[in-house]
Write a protein that holds these residues in place. Structure first.
Motif, mmCIF file in Angstrom:
data_model
loop_
_atom_site.group_PDB
_atom_site.id
_atom_site.type_symbol
_atom_site.label_atom_id
_atom_site.label_comp_id
_atom_site.label_asym_id
_atom_site.label_seq_id
_atom_site.Cartn_x
_atom_site.Cartn_y
_atom_site.Cartn_z
ATOM 1 N N TYR A 398 0.821 -1.206 0.000
ATOM 2 C CA TYR A 398 0.000 0.000 0.000
ATOM 3 C C TYR A 398 0.862 1.267 0.000
ATOM 4 O O TYR A 398 0.450 2.300 -0.543
ATOM 5 N N LEU A 399 2.056 1.196 0.588
ATOM 6 C CA LEU A 399 2.941 2.359 0.536
ATOM 7 C C LEU A 399 3.376 2.647 -0.898
ATOM 8 O O LEU A 399 3.391 3.811 -1.328
ATOM 9 N N GLN A 400 3.744 1.596 -1.649
ATOM 10 C CA GLN A 400 4.151 1.818 -3.034
ATOM 11 C C GLN A 400 3.006 2.408 -3.853
ATOM 12 O O GLN A 400 3.194 3.321 -4.660
ATOM 13 N N VAL A 401 1.787 1.903 -3.613
ATOM 14 C CA VAL A 401 0.621 2.435 -4.315
ATOM 15 C C VAL A 401 0.405 3.899 -3.940
ATOM 16 O O VAL A 401 0.142 4.753 -4.806
ATOM 17 N N SER A 402 0.518 4.200 -2.643
ATOM 18 C CA SER A 402 0.311 5.579 -2.185
ATOM 19 C C SER A 402 1.329 6.525 -2.803
ATOM 20 O O SER A 402 0.988 7.637 -3.227
ATOM 21 N N LYS A 403 2.584 6.106 -2.858
ATOM 22 C CA LYS A 403 3.625 6.964 -3.429
ATOM 23 C C LYS A 403 3.410 7.167 -4.923
ATOM 24 O O LYS A 403 3.539 8.282 -5.440
ATOM 25 N N GLN A 404 3.088 6.089 -5.622
ATOM 26 C CA GLN A 404 2.889 6.204 -7.064
ATOM 27 C C GLN A 404 1.713 7.116 -7.397
ATOM 28 O O GLN A 404 1.822 8.005 -8.258
ATOM 29 N N CYS A 872 -3.853 -3.614 -6.033
ATOM 30 C CA CYS A 872 -4.584 -3.205 -4.832
ATOM 31 C C CYS A 872 -6.074 -3.156 -5.158
ATOM 32 O O CYS A 872 -6.476 -2.519 -6.133
ATOM 33 N N ILE A 873 -6.884 -3.843 -4.360
ATOM 34 C CA ILE A 873 -8.326 -3.907 -4.593
ATOM 35 C C ILE A 873 -9.030 -2.856 -3.750
ATOM 36 O O ILE A 873 -8.904 -2.835 -2.528
ATOM 37 N N LEU A 874 -9.787 -1.990 -4.403
ATOM 38 C CA LEU A 874 -10.522 -0.932 -3.721
ATOM 39 C C LEU A 874 -11.999 -1.044 -4.063
ATOM 40 O O LEU A 874 -12.363 -1.360 -5.206
ATOM 41 N N VAL A 875 -12.842 -0.798 -3.081
ATOM 42 C CA VAL A 875 -14.280 -0.992 -3.241
ATOM 43 C C VAL A 875 -14.995 0.345 -3.124
ATOM 44 O O VAL A 875 -14.727 1.133 -2.205
ATOM 45 N N SER A 876 -15.919 0.578 -4.057
ATOM 46 C CA SER A 876 -16.766 1.772 -4.013
ATOM 47 C C SER A 876 -18.224 1.336 -4.094
ATOM 48 O O SER A 876 -18.634 0.724 -5.093
#
Length: 1020
Positions: A398-404, A872-876
């Protein structure tokens, strides 16, 4: 440290020892205007005292070792809380040391842990800050290593290691400038040392490394042969770029026996009043000089280091410096003709040794496993606390995703949440955090720290993806403007409220990899049937799989989900996202097929997996060449933990650090449970209940050339008062000759051989623990005759080995009832929700042959990276919005890259840096000679690589991002080795200086195993 009592009585210490024989800132301003702040600074090597050519130079190194959590939490150690556990307060150490350094310009001190230094700095007055800057600029306070914490080297991944050093360097550089840039690594307490760590240090521009712990037999051998200092060859592929001068400290990191002057110690001070009946100057000085002289016999130069400090020492620095001042004065007065005693630092010692211009022995393997005596192998912590090891991996993902996403969207909230996240992950790398060697309450605090940081990361993800998916229609309409993206942190236990509570929802997959990824998605649901539409509106194939009863019963699981929805997400863009609209329907669940043991079989194009009569699994793969069939049997076992009083070597217990099985042969676990088979268009699964506390799912996905073992272990029963250490074994028909291969921090592979060490004749009293190695990402065995290979990939660090022909063994979970007496003071008996801890994890089995070597090795590398950094799986929640309404207001697919990278290259780092610039790393994934197709240099134009922006300027730095590469000058060392480095191919290398947007291309050339780091400027 005190993973053992540091300050041993003199006689005990001597008995044990004799028996075992023992420039310029980077990125502080825009690239074009970067210059050195001041030319008058006297830090670094300029601040070193000149050693004597004809005397024994005794370098006194005042230091403190401040664990970023261990017996107390990070905050408790900093503030000095819970003093009954340990009288340790880092704030007092720094306060006291700064005061004493200002009293005398000759005094020196080194500090390591940037996490504590930064916390302390934030509370200081301007006057104190001015004093500290002056001390650093004058070289009297030297920052060494410089990472956020002193990381473990066995169970950490290189991506996280690089990140936490980079962030520590960034804080130091921004706060203190070039004089705070570290020159050496100081890994005095980790429990073994990896070759990859040495390679990373060399690439960071370090001149050397000091550490304290190595195998007692190795230490005896090195002391006898005067090879305690060496050139460590960190990479066969990188050549001398990865070579690092390495020094093994004589006394771990403690003072000479009897010379600890801390308030925590009981040693007598230097009493120099001749009228006092306790006057001891002559005796004490003679003792010190004798000790240093003895130490010098084991090293090659006339320089020795005396480490004057230990765990959380210098809370009252005056007690140290007052006595050290006397040692210097009287030693030089009485023995000045033969010794030269002075305050020093590891950097100054390194410079003095380098100036001798000697040639040095080399080492090309690593320092695992570490043993401190014949019955004490520190290989248990490779598997201790498996849940925190997995949680750290999630945190990195999740850190790599956040930085990107922060870099790709330039959202305003990123710095608010990103910096605490970087720091939390730095804390988790500490050698008593991810290792699982901390007290239980500290482990819970580590989880709290990471959990809070990940919540901030979730806000970044939601804000950034909200920006990426927005359309003009959405901005004109209120419909969809309030979309939030929720993460499912408990997918590991098949739980996600957002997919369980909504009948219509959108799954958005963000792919942090720099290649297009196709992956199978599994989400927990309450219904029996769902319709999934991709971004084009097409309905895609789905499958419903029941969640096993053993998972439903995991203590603490609060979920209404009884099934998992499975579908294949195809071609998720690199550095991009792809959305799927999910609607609950009213169809019935697929029919379940139950089989008896003798009939239980699943198969796909590559494997046939069946359950044998004894309840274990047997996998068969037909090799297309027609040469042979590959057979893999999988089974569970456990070692009984030794339970001793720890008073003698033979009575050592297994514990958080130590793996010591009672018997070399593990106990078999007979399958007394049941099984069910589920088949469908996407996946075939065998759900197996082994017994009341072990179960697993064996999976074959359609079209995928691997077997997945989804294991569940716990609560491990201990009613019989016996600790147990649970393993899984994969046994094959490969002829491996007792040789296997393990990764080093998730990067290069190292050859291992049972009962063997490359640099000394091993005497092994613990045949199991002494053959265990850290497996961060992969363990491989190879057939010598038929050229077959089997690799096991894991989702977290574990201990592993190959004890028998064709066999791989990995430790899954440990529950132990005794402490191993190395300081933690607790048995490794994890309890959650009132029961023994339950752990769930995955192994993926990959096979290959020489005929498909290129494709199989590439697949292994990609799969291992996918376990580390999956989409990364995100739900809306979609509410009442139909698919058409959603698609009309939101983009459902997007990429951050304009083109596909070569298969042997990936983007390692993309994150916001300074002044609107970005920190960017590219890496070559293959080693020299590893593959005929991919082990070659490759060149990439990065100018137009990213879709949201164009790279206008790029300048290369060292690996840590804190020094321009073309201004990095490392000390030169001469090797005794006759080996010749393979020269690089004669191809054009990109200039490491400034590249501006006048060029049409900005080409980066990557050689095998090379990581190149750039600070880039962009235009949008």
């Amino acid at each position: 440290m005190s993973k053992m009592p540091i300050y041993l009585p003199q006689l005990l210490f001597l008995a044990i020892f004799l028996f075992y024989s023992v420039g310029k800132e980077c990125g502080a301003t825009p690239l074009k205007n970067l210059e050195s702040r001041e030319s008058s600074k006297t830090c670094g090597y300029q601040a070193c005292s000149k050693p004597s050519q004809n005397k024994l130079n005794i370098h006194l190194i005042p230091h403190t070792h401040d664990d970023v959590g261990w017996l107390k939490t990070v905050d408790q150690y900093y503030w000095g809380g819970r003093p009954l556990i340990a009288k340790a307060g880092v704030q007092y150490i720094l306060d006291s040391v700064i005061h004493e350094l200002l009293e005398d310009p000759n005094r020196r001190f080194i500090y390591v842990e940037t996490a504590y230094l930064w916390k302390w700095w934030s509370y200081q007055s301007d006057r104190v800050k001015t004093d500290v800057r002056r001390l650093i600029d004058e070289g009297r306070l030297e920052i060494i290593s410089g990472a956020w914490s002193m990381n473990d080297e066995a169970v950490t991944h290189y991506q996280s290691i690089i990140d936490q050093f980079t962030w520590g360097f960034r804080r130091l550089n921004d706060t203190f400038g070039s004089c705070a840039r570290p020159h050496v690594g100081w890994q005095i307490d980790p429990f073994g040392h990896s070759r990859e760590q040495a390679s990373l240090f060399a690439q960071m521009g370090f001149d050397g490394l000091f550490f304290g712990r190595l195998d007692y037999q190795d230490k005896r051998n090195r002391m006898d042969k005067k090879t305690a200092e060496m050139i460590w060859k960190g990479s066969d592929s990188l050549g001398n770029k990865a070579d690092l001068f390495t020094s093994v400290l004589f006394n771990t990191y403690s003072p000479p026996p009897g010379f600890c002057f801390d308030i925590l110690c009981a040693d007598e001070p230097i009493i120099d009043d001749p009228q006092s009946p306790d006057y001891n100057v002559d005796r004490r000085i003679s003792s010190l000089v004798e000790y240093a002289t003895t130490q010098s016999k084991y090293y090659r130069t006339n320089n020795v280091i005396l480490t004057m400090g230990g765990d959380f020492t210098y809370q009252v620095a005056e007690t140290w410096y007052k006595n050290l001042d006397k040692l210097l004065r009287y030693a030089n007065e009485r023995h000045g003709s033969t010794v030269n005693v002075f305050y020093s630092t590891p950097s100054c010692y390194l410079k003095a040794v380098n100036e001798q211009a000697l040639s040095w022995p080399t080492k090309s393997d690593d320092f695992f496993p570490y043993a401190s005596d014949p019955h004490t192998y520190w290989s248990g912590y490779y598997s201790s606390r498996p849940t925190i090891k997995f949680y750290e991996r999630m945190g990195n993902n999740y850190l790599q995703v956040s930085k990107q996403l922060s870099a790709l969207t330039n959202i305003s909230t990123s710095e608010t949440y990103l910096n605490p996240y970087r720091e939390a992950m730095g804390v988790l790398q500490h050698h008593d955090a991810i290792t699982g060697t901390e007290k239980q309450q500290v482990a819970q605090d580590y989880a709290r720290i990471l959990s809070e940081a990940m919540k901030g990361g979730e806000q970044i993800l939601s804000d950034a993806l909200g920006s990426l998916i927005s359309t003009r229609n959405q901005r004109r309409s209120r419909d969809g403007a309030d979309v939030h993206f929720y993460t499912c942190y408990q997918l590991n236990i098949s739980s996600c409220p957002h997919t369980e509570e909504n009948n219509n929802f959108v799954l958005t997959l963000y792919n942090p990899q720099s290649r297009v990824v196709s992956t199978f998605v599994r989400i927990p649901v309450t219904g029996n049937s769902y319709v999934v539409r991709d971004f084009t509106g097409a309905s895609i194939v789905t499958q419903i799989i029941p969640i096993p009863p053993e998972v439903l019963a995991i203590p603490g699981r609060e979920s209404s989900a009884i099934n998992e929805l499975v579908f294949r997400a195809r071609n998720v863009p690199a550095f991009g996202y792809q959305a799927y609209y999910v609607t609950k329907s009213n169809k019935n669940i697929e029919r379940v097929r139950n089989e008896s043991f003798t009939e239980a079989t699943i198969q796909n194009e590559f494997f046939n997996v069946s359950i044998t009569d004894d309840g274990s699994t047997c996998a068969l793969r037909t090799i297309r060449s027609g040469v042979t069939n590959m057979r893999i049997a999988q089974s569970f076992h456990y070692y009984e933990s030794s339970q001793g009083n720890n008073e003698e070597f033979e009575n050592r217990s297994s514990g958080a650090y130590i793996f010591r099985p009672k018997n070399a042969t593990p106990k078999n676990l007979t399958n007394v449970g049941s099984h069910q088979i589920y088949t469908g268009p996407l996946v075939q699964e065998i759900h197996m209940k082994i017994n009341e506390w072990i179960s697993q799912i064996v999976r074959l996905y359609t079209g995928e050339n691997y077997i997945e073992y989804d294991w569940l272990v716990g609560p491990i029963p201990v009613d019989d008062k016996i600790g147990k250490e649970i393993i899984t074994r994969y046994s094959s028909n490969l002829a491996t000759g007792n040789v296997f291969y393990t990764d080093s921090n998730g990067r290069e592979m190292l050859r291992r051989e049972k009962n063997f060490r490359p640099t000394w004749a091993l005497q092994l009293a613990e045949p199991v623990a002494g053959n265990y190695y850290p497996i961060t990402a992969k363990i491989t065995i190879k057939d010598r005759i038929n050229k077959l290979r089997i690799s096991v990939l894991n989702d977290r660090a574990q201990g592993g080995t190959s004890l028998n022909e064709g066999q791989v063994e990995l430790m899954l979970h440990r529950r132990i009832l005794n402490d191993d007496a190395f300081g933690v003071g607790e048995a490794l008996n994890e309890i959650a929700y009132g029961k023994g801890l339950v752990v769930r994890g995955r192994h993926q089995i990959v096979t290959g042959t020489n005929l498909d070597r290129s494709s199989s090795i590439l697949m292994e590398k990609q799969m291992a990276w996918n376990l580390l950094n999956p989409p990364c799986i995100l739900v809306s929640p979609a509410g009442r919005r139909t698919f058409e309404e959603w698609r009309n207001h939101h983009r459902m697919q997007g990429s951050g890259l304009t083109k596909q990278l070569p298969p042997n290259v990936r983007i390692l780092t993309l994150e916001p840096w300074k002044d609107g610039g970005l920190l960017f790393r590219l890496e070559h994934m293959f080693e020299i000679g590893e593959d005929t197709r991919y082990s070659h240099p490759v060149e990439i134009n990065i100018k137009d690589l990213f879709l949201p922006f164009t790279v206008t300027n790029a300048r290369e730095t060292t690996l840590g991002g804190n020094q321009w590469l073309n201004e990095s000058e490392r000390l030169r060392w001469v090797s005794e080795s006759n080996e010749v480095h393979r020269e690089r191919e004669n191809v054009r290398v990109v200039d490491t200086g400034l590249i501006d947007d006048a060029n049409e291309v900005i080409n980066v050339l990557l050689h095998p195993m090379e990581i190149r780091t750039f600070l880039i400027e962009i235009s949008i």
